[in-house]
Design a protein around this motif. Structure first.
Motif, mmCIF file in Angstrom:
data_model
loop_
_atom_site.group_PDB
_atom_site.id
_atom_site.type_symbol
_atom_site.label_atom_id
_atom_site.label_comp_id
_atom_site.label_asym_id
_atom_site.label_seq_id
_atom_site.Cartn_x
_atom_site.Cartn_y
_atom_site.Cartn_z
ATOM 1 N N LYS A 53 58.548 43.861 50.422
ATOM 2 C CA LYS A 53 59.508 44.890 50.018
ATOM 3 C C LYS A 53 59.057 46.266 50.483
ATOM 4 O O LYS A 53 59.872 47.063 50.973
ATOM 5 C CB LYS A 53 59.674 44.862 48.489
ATOM 6 N N TRP A 54 57.761 46.557 50.356
ATOM 7 C CA TRP A 54 57.249 47.868 50.785
ATOM 8 C C TRP A 54 57.289 48.008 52.304
ATOM 9 O O TRP A 54 57.629 49.070 52.827
ATOM 10 C CB TRP A 54 55.812 48.042 50.284
ATOM 11 N N GLY A 72 60.643 55.294 48.774
ATOM 12 C CA GLY A 72 59.465 54.723 48.132
ATOM 13 C C GLY A 72 58.754 53.635 48.911
ATOM 14 O O GLY A 72 57.682 53.185 48.501
ATOM 15 N N GLY A 73 59.325 53.192 50.030
ATOM 16 C CA GLY A 73 58.679 52.166 50.831
ATOM 17 C C GLY A 73 57.824 52.763 51.931
ATOM 18 O O GLY A 73 57.457 53.942 51.905
ATOM 19 N N ALA A 74 57.479 51.936 52.909
ATOM 20 C CA ALA A 74 56.672 52.402 54.036
ATOM 21 C C ALA A 74 57.473 53.399 54.861
ATOM 22 O O ALA A 74 58.672 53.213 55.097
ATOM 23 C CB ALA A 74 56.248 51.222 54.902
ATOM 24 N N CYS A 75 56.805 54.456 55.298
ATOM 25 C CA CYS A 75 57.465 55.499 56.070
ATOM 26 C C CYS A 75 57.162 55.297 57.551
ATOM 27 O O CYS A 75 56.282 55.950 58.121
ATOM 28 C CB CYS A 75 57.004 56.883 55.604
ATOM 29 N N TRP A 76 57.889 54.380 58.184
ATOM 30 C CA TRP A 76 57.692 54.157 59.619
ATOM 31 C C TRP A 76 58.295 55.284 60.443
ATOM 32 O O TRP A 76 57.993 55.409 61.635
ATOM 33 C CB TRP A 76 58.304 52.816 60.017
ATOM 34 N N SER A 314 42.689 60.443 66.857
ATOM 35 C CA SER A 314 44.022 61.010 67.088
ATOM 36 C C SER A 314 44.972 60.662 65.950
ATOM 37 O O SER A 314 45.817 61.477 65.552
ATOM 38 C CB SER A 314 44.588 60.490 68.412
ATOM 39 N N ALA A 315 44.822 59.439 65.434
ATOM 40 C CA ALA A 315 45.682 59.046 64.313
ATOM 41 C C ALA A 315 45.409 59.910 63.091
ATOM 42 O O ALA A 315 46.340 60.372 62.414
ATOM 43 C CB ALA A 315 45.459 57.570 63.994
ATOM 44 N N TYR A 328 49.175 57.961 54.757
ATOM 45 C CA TYR A 328 47.984 57.426 55.428
ATOM 46 C C TYR A 328 47.991 55.905 55.484
ATOM 47 O O TYR A 328 47.420 55.304 56.384
ATOM 48 C CB TYR A 328 46.722 57.925 54.726
ATOM 49 N N LYS A 329 48.632 55.255 54.502
ATOM 50 C CA LYS A 329 48.638 53.787 54.499
ATOM 51 C C LYS A 329 49.343 53.255 55.727
ATOM 52 O O LYS A 329 48.874 52.320 56.386
ATOM 53 C CB LYS A 329 49.303 53.262 53.221
ATOM 54 N N GLU A 330 50.505 53.818 56.054
ATOM 55 C CA GLU A 330 51.241 53.389 57.234
ATOM 56 C C GLU A 330 50.440 53.664 58.513
ATOM 57 O O GLU A 330 50.439 52.856 59.452
ATOM 58 C CB GLU A 330 52.588 54.109 57.314
ATOM 59 N N LEU A 331 49.773 54.814 58.519
ATOM 60 C CA LEU A 331 49.015 55.203 59.706
ATOM 61 C C LEU A 331 47.867 54.234 59.965
ATOM 62 O O LEU A 331 47.710 53.716 61.088
ATOM 63 C CB LEU A 331 48.472 56.622 59.523
#
Length: 363
Positions: A53-54, A72-76, A314-315, A328-331
């Motif tokens: 779901k996230w 509220g989910g992952a910010c792609w 760089s990330a 940061y989690k998505e990164l």
């Protein structure tokens, strides 16, 4: 216990206690596997839907940071907005085709190596040429290309360039160190042994930092290397010690008859090692070599301490944007997938070489 049959053939019958122990051993692992499998499935059922779901259902694939916080989910969308910075650092936007071309060239060479597993020498030449072409392409100053300061390099090209060049330099040095440690001359074996023990006793970050700081102190100003070269030298010196130990173990396990056979064929020291001994040693050390190569790729992230922004550096720099803080989690997940693909390729390529070698042995 043994018994005689009528035809005179003697048959060995296991003792009752031994037979009972064997029967217990056959089933002893079954409950454990069932319990572990049930715990794994329970964990998947427990956390799987939330992660899915996230990752996808509540994820934001386009928009701004406010929309990401709202969903509220992952910010792609953050990854898409900062993709150039994550992958290529501060390289000039108008010249991004140069690092993109380099990465595409590396991908083409990697695919060719998987399709042509038997051509080991050609593969090495292609990797070296790809790294050299990528370095010249990104540096510029030739063929009408504008020069780009290496301080603006970053991201995936730095990781690939350091990894390829460092491994190509570290492996021959590791071979020489392994042969030196096995030498019968103390003037050769003792310094090699001391070097390997010293390097393996300190962390990689220490070697990288000391190489970066000490080279300017011991060399004249006109001979001081760029920090990109100093970082590569430090990682190569560190990795060569581990290559040496992996190869030295295989050298010790090689039968003495192989050396005697090469000597009887008229090979000298270097000839016997080049044509008889080292090919067998390397073939029996492929998995340790793959592990060291994977560790080298991951150690390239240490370049941040000397101001080189590799893929991870760089990330992390993309997190400094005030408009996109908190994702940061998505990164790290995105960067981790890239590292995973690189490391899995190394493992798969080495496994392909081993399968091809076994196929040739049984032909």
């Amino acid at each position: 216990m043994s018994g005689d049959l009528n035809n005179g053939v003697q048959v060995s019958i296991p003792a009752p206690l031994t037979l009972i122990q064997r029967l217990k051993g056959l089933g002893s692992g079954m409950p454990t596997r069932i319990v572990l499998g049930a715990l794994f499935l329970w964990g998947v059922v427990l956390v799987g839907p939330g992660i899915f779901k996230w990752l996808l259902l509540d994820a934001t694939f386009s928009g701004d940071a406010a929309l990401c916080h709202q969903n509220g989910g992952a910010c792609w969308a953050f990854i898409g907005t900062k993709l150039n910075l994550i992958l290529f650092g501060a390289y000039p936007p108008e010249s991004l085709w140069r690092p993109i071309t380099f990465v595409a060239l590396i991908a083409a060479v990697a695919l060719w190596c998987l399709l042509r597993v038997r051509h080991h020498t050609t593969a090495i030449v292609l990797w070296v040429l790809a790294a050299l072409i990528g370095y010249l392409l990104m540096s510029g100053g030739l063929f009408g290309l504008e020069s780009v300061d290496r301080a603006r390099w970053g991201g995936l090209p730095i990781t690939l360039l350091i990894s390829i060049a460092g491994l190509v330099c570290a492996f021959p040095l590791g071979v020489l160190l392994a042969l030196g440690c096995r030498s019968q001359m103390p003037l050769v074996s003792v310094p090699c042994r001391l070097y390997v023990d010293l390097i393996r006793s300190v962390p990689a970050i220490t070697i990288v930092f000391m190489t970066f700081a000490i080279i300017p102190l011991i060399l004249p100003d006109e001979l001081i290397f760029d920090k990109l070269f100093r970082a590569g030298i430090g990682l190569s010196l560190f990795t060569a010690a581990y290559f040496s130990e992996a190869l030295r173990g295989a050298l010790q396990a090689l039968p003495v008859g192989q050396r005697q056979a090469s000597a009887s064929l008229g090979f000298g020291y270097w000839g016997s090692h080049a044509y008889v001994i080292l090919p067998q040693v390397i073939a029996h050390s492929l998995q340790p070599i793959a592990n060291i190569a994977i560790a080298f790729v991951k150690n390239s992230s240490l370049l941040m301490i000397i101001g080189l922004f590799d893929l991870l550096g760089s990330a992390r720099s993309s997190l400094y944007d005030e408009n996109w803080q908190g994702f940061y989690k998505e990164l790290y997940l995105f960067v981790g997938v890239i590292y995973f693909v690189i490391c899995m390729y190394i493992q798969h390529y080495v496994a392909s070489i081993e399968r091809e070698r076994r196929a040739r042995l049984y032909q």
